[in-house]
Write a protein that holds these residues in place. Structure first.
Motif, PDB file in Angstrom:
ATOM      1  N   SER A 235      37.667  33.860  49.784  1.00 55.03           N
ATOM      2  CA  SER A 235      38.495  33.119  48.831  1.00 55.03           C
ATOM      3  C   SER A 235      37.681  32.709  47.608  1.00 55.03           C
ATOM      4  O   SER A 235      38.128  32.845  46.460  1.00 55.03           O
ATOM      5  N   ASP A 236      36.487  32.187  47.850  1.00 56.53           N
ATOM      6  CA  ASP A 236      35.668  31.718  46.735  1.00 56.53           C
ATOM      7  C   ASP A 236      35.236  32.864  45.827  1.00 56.53           C
ATOM      8  O   ASP A 236      35.155  32.702  44.598  1.00 56.53           O
ATOM      9  N   LEU A 237      34.960  34.016  46.402  1.00 58.20           N
ATOM     10  CA  LEU A 237      34.615  35.174  45.576  1.00 58.20           C
ATOM     11  C   LEU A 237      35.802  35.604  44.721  1.00 58.20           C
ATOM     12  O   LEU A 237      35.637  35.914  43.532  1.00 58.20           O
ATOM     13  N   ARG A 238      36.994  35.627  45.288  1.00 59.63           N
ATOM     14  CA  ARG A 238      38.184  35.981  44.513  1.00 59.63           C
ATOM     15  C   ARG A 238      38.422  34.987  43.376  1.00 59.63           C
ATOM     16  O   ARG A 238      38.897  35.360  42.300  1.00 59.63           O
ATOM     17  N   GLU A 239      38.066  33.727  43.612  1.00 58.97           N
ATOM     18  CA  GLU A 239      38.300  32.683  42.616  1.00 58.97           C
ATOM     19  C   GLU A 239      37.229  32.653  41.522  1.00 58.97           C
ATOM     20  O   GLU A 239      37.394  31.942  40.530  1.00 58.97           O
ATOM     21  N   GLY A 240      36.133  33.377  41.719  1.00 56.95           N
ATOM     22  CA  GLY A 240      35.147  33.461  40.648  1.00 56.95           C
ATOM     23  C   GLY A 240      33.747  32.991  40.978  1.00 56.95           C
ATOM     24  O   GLY A 240      32.912  32.857  40.073  1.00 56.95           O
TER      25      GLY A 240
END
Length: 324
Positions: A235-240
């Motif tokens: 999730s954190d990678l998708r969010e940036g």
């Protein structure tokens, strides 16, 4: 003829062991956590963490120079404000303690990598990482304050902001606000995998952040879960997020290894307060060799897949490595 293989041939000397060593630890691997306290002059030792201090800005400036002289790449800042309120306003005030420390660090050593812990727990009376409404830590209302805190750090000159609150969506909120304000180059190191751990005990004294009610288990992770950690990281990678962290380090080597196998971004691990204090206490009793124990722990973190290590031992380890 013997039918067994002589593995010991490759252990016969120190030079041979150095030659074939698979995992190495260097000064380049370290980030030093630093506690800066508003209205403090000099420094005060933290009782539960011998050798670790609360720093006033005057002594902090001297510390920054020492860190640079030891070639440690950077620091991560934790702030202790003089005043707390329900809005955690000291967290994002332009002249808050972390913001002033960032400016001081960059003035003393411009090339030092300055990371900042982005959270609200030190700045509100409840000691929780999000906004409190009717006795509950509410997620979405917390995001604006957390993102505003990260922006204020970037405006002061931080190179990396590191959200540790574990609110859902905080990386996206931070990335969006940073980009909207022209801070596209400010990196995000997400505390993506942060467990509700007993190993944070001494940190409560260090950061003056013990919760006034309940605990943090509704937002920090259950220590029993690994698959959930992978979902958090994804999730954190998708969010940036640009980099990910596993915290604590020592009891979660399996999580670091699993995360390493599933992503190509840099991974940090946080050698947390109780991991530090346990080693210190045992070493002071003469029960263990502090240097050997710490370096073995660091090697295990790197072997599990960590690219860099946040540790209160960084100053000592830098000296030890120079002696080798």
């Amino acid at each position: 003829m013997n039918n067994f293989q002589r593995h010991r041939r490759l252990r016969t000397s120190a030079q041979m062991r150095r030659l074939i060593r698979e995992t190495t630890v260097s000064i380049n691997d370290f980030i030093l956590p630093v506690f800066v306290q508003e209205n403090l002059t000099g420094k005060e030792e933290i009782t539960a963490m011998p050798g670790v201090y609360h720093y006033g800005l005057d002594e902090f400036r001297r510390l920054v120079v020492e860190i640079a002289e030891k070639n440690i790449p950077g620091i991560i800042l934790f702030g202790l404000p003089a005043e707390k309120d329900e809005q955690s306003s000291s967290a994002y005030h332009p002249k808050g303690i972390v913001q002033e420390a960032i400016r001081a660090a960059k003035m003393e050593v411009p090339e030092l990598l300055v990371m900042t812990d982005v959270c609200l727990c030190q700045y509100n009376p409840a000691g929780h990482c999000g906004f409190i409404r009717n006795g509950k830590i509410v997620n979405d209302e917390s995001l604006q304050l957390i993102a505003q805190t990260a922006l204020s750090h970037a405006e002061a000159g931080a190179d990396v902001v590191a959200p540790s609150d574990m609110m859902d969506g905080r990386v996206q909120a931070i990335r969006s606000l940073l980009d909207e304000n022209g801070f596209q180059d400010t990196a995000i190191l997400s505390y993506a995998v942060k467990y509700a751990s007993a190993f944070y005990g001494p940190f409560r004294e260090a950061a003056h952040s013990a919760p006034s009610f309940g605990d943090r288990k509704t937002y920090q992770m259950d220590p029993a879960n690994v698959r959930e950690a992978m979902r958090e990281a994804e999730s954190d990678l998708r969010e940036g997020a640009d980099m990910l962290m596993v915290k604590p380090a020592l009891s979660y080597l399996d999580v670091t290894a699993k995360l390493r196998s599933s992503t190509q971004v840099p991974i940090a691990t946080y050698n947390v307060s109780a991991e530090y204090s346990m080693v210190k206490a045992a070493a002071q009793q003469g029960w263990i060799d502090e240097r050997a124990t710490v370096m073995e722990m660091f090697t295990s973190f790197k072997r599990a897949g960590a690219d860099f290590i946040l540790s209160y031992f960084a100053l000592s380890a830098a000296d030890w490595l120079k002696e080798e």
